[in-house]
Design a protein around this motif. Structure first.
Motif, short mmCIF file in Angstrom:
data_model
loop_
_atom_site.label_atom_id
_atom_site.label_comp_id
_atom_site.label_asym_id
_atom_site.label_seq_id
_atom_site.Cartn_x
_atom_site.Cartn_y
_atom_site.Cartn_z
N VAL A 159 33.80 26.53 40.98
CA VAL A 159 34.85 26.88 41.93
C VAL A 159 34.34 26.50 43.32
N ARG A 160 34.96 25.49 43.91
CA ARG A 160 34.52 24.97 45.21
C ARG A 160 35.28 25.61 46.37
N GLY A 161 36.49 26.01 46.13
CA GLY A 161 37.28 26.64 47.18
C GLY A 161 38.29 27.59 46.57
N PHE A 162 38.56 28.64 47.30
CA PHE A 162 39.55 29.62 46.82
C PHE A 162 40.19 30.25 48.04
N ARG A 163 41.52 30.36 48.00
CA ARG A 163 42.24 31.00 49.11
C ARG A 163 43.29 31.95 48.57
N LYS A 164 43.19 33.17 48.99
CA LYS A 164 44.17 34.18 48.63
C LYS A 164 45.42 33.97 49.46
N GLN A 165 46.56 34.17 48.82
CA GLN A 165 47.82 34.12 49.55
C GLN A 165 48.40 35.54 49.55
N ASP A 166 49.65 35.70 49.27
CA ASP A 166 50.27 37.03 49.32
C ASP A 166 50.04 37.80 48.02
N CYS A 167 50.06 39.12 48.12
CA CYS A 167 49.96 40.00 46.95
C CYS A 167 51.07 41.04 47.03
N THR A 168 51.62 41.35 45.87
CA THR A 168 52.64 42.39 45.77
C THR A 168 52.21 43.35 44.68
N ARG A 169 52.29 44.62 44.98
CA ARG A 169 51.93 45.62 43.98
C ARG A 169 53.07 45.77 42.99
N ARG A 170 52.74 45.73 41.71
CA ARG A 170 53.72 45.88 40.64
C ARG A 170 53.90 47.36 40.32
N PRO A 171 55.02 47.72 39.68
CA PRO A 171 55.25 49.13 39.32
C PRO A 171 54.15 49.71 38.42
N ASP A 172 53.51 48.85 37.61
CA ASP A 172 52.45 49.34 36.72
C ASP A 172 51.10 49.48 37.42
N GLY A 173 51.03 49.18 38.72
CA GLY A 173 49.79 49.32 39.48
C GLY A 173 49.00 48.03 39.61
N ASP A 174 49.32 47.02 38.81
CA ASP A 174 48.66 45.72 38.93
C ASP A 174 49.19 45.02 40.18
N TYR A 175 48.56 43.90 40.53
CA TYR A 175 49.00 43.11 41.68
C TYR A 175 49.40 41.72 41.23
N ASP A 176 50.51 41.24 41.76
CA ASP A 176 50.97 39.88 41.55
C ASP A 176 50.59 39.11 42.81
N CYS A 177 49.66 38.16 42.67
CA CYS A 177 49.11 37.49 43.85
C CYS A 177 49.20 35.98 43.73
N GLY A 178 49.45 35.35 44.85
CA GLY A 178 49.39 33.90 44.93
C GLY A 178 48.01 33.48 45.38
N PHE A 179 47.60 32.28 44.97
CA PHE A 179 46.29 31.77 45.37
C PHE A 179 46.26 30.27 45.18
N SER A 180 45.29 29.65 45.82
CA SER A 180 45.00 28.24 45.56
C SER A 180 43.52 28.14 45.27
N VAL A 181 43.19 27.27 44.34
CA VAL A 181 41.80 27.13 43.91
C VAL A 181 41.47 25.65 43.78
N GLU A 182 40.25 25.29 44.14
CA GLU A 182 39.75 23.94 43.94
C GLU A 182 38.53 24.02 43.03
N LEU A 183 38.58 23.24 41.96
CA LEU A 183 37.48 23.21 40.99
C LEU A 183 36.81 21.85 41.02
N ARG A 184 35.51 21.83 40.84
CA ARG A 184 34.79 20.57 40.65
C ARG A 184 34.49 20.46 39.16
N THR A 185 34.89 19.34 38.58
CA THR A 185 34.66 19.09 37.16
C THR A 185 34.05 17.71 37.00
N VAL A 186 33.62 17.41 35.79
CA VAL A 186 33.06 16.10 35.51
C VAL A 186 34.11 15.00 35.72
N ALA A 187 35.37 15.34 35.57
CA ALA A 187 36.46 14.38 35.76
C ALA A 187 36.87 14.24 37.22
#
Length: 120
Positions: free
Chosen positions: A68-96
Motif C-alpha cells: 500500500v503506497r498511498g491511502f486517503r480517507k474520504q467521507d464516512c457515514t455511520r450506519r444504523p448497525d453502528g458500522d461506518y460506510d466510508c469512501g477512500f482511495s488507495v494506491e498499491l504497488r504490484t509486480v504488474a
C-alpha cells in the motif's frame, strides 16, 4: 475517587457507542489486512488445486506481493448497525505496476481494530 468514577463512565459510554469513526490510518490497516487475507486465500486455493508447483509459480512471479503506497480517507457515514460506510482511495504497488482504486466500503470495529468489507 471521583476521577475513577468519571473514567469508568467514559469507558462505558465508549463501549456502548462504539469506538468512533475510523481514522485514515485505521482504514488503511483494515484494507491492507483484508487484501492480505484475500491474497492468502487465492494462494491456498492454488495450493489445493495445483499443489506446490502452482504456489512456486506464484512466488517466482511475485504476483502475490503488494504494498500500500498511498491511502486517503474520504467521507464516512455511520450506519444504523453502528458500522461506518466510508469512501477512500488507495494506491498499491504490484509486480504488474501501480494500481489505483477509489471506492466505498464498510468498516466495523473488531477485536484488533477496524475490519474492512467491500460489501456495502
Amino acid at each position: 475517587m471521583g476521577a475513577a468514577v468519571i473514567a469508568i463512565v467514559v469507558w462505558v459510554a465508549a463501549v456502548l457507542n462504539g469506538i468512533g469513526e475510523p481514522s485514515e490510518d485505521a482504514m488503511r490497516r483494515a484494507v491492507a489486512s483484508t487484501l492480505s487475507d484475500q491474497v492468502r486465500a487465492v494462494v491456498d486455493f492454488v495450493a489445493d488445486t495445483e499443489g506446490t508447483v502452482g504456489v512456486a509459480r506464484i512466488r517466482r512471479a511475485g504476483t502475490a506481493l503488494f504494498e500500500v503506497r498511498g491511502f486517503r480517507k474520504q467521507d464516512c457515514t455511520r450506519r444504523p448497525d453502528g458500522d461506518y460506510d466510508c469512501g477512500f482511495s488507495v494506491e498499491l504497488r504490484t509486480v504488474a505496476g501501480p494500481l489505483q482504486h477509489s471506492g466505498r466500503g464498510r468498516f466495523r470495529a473488531g477485536p484488533r481494530g477496524f475490519v474492512y468489507s467491500d460489501a456495502a
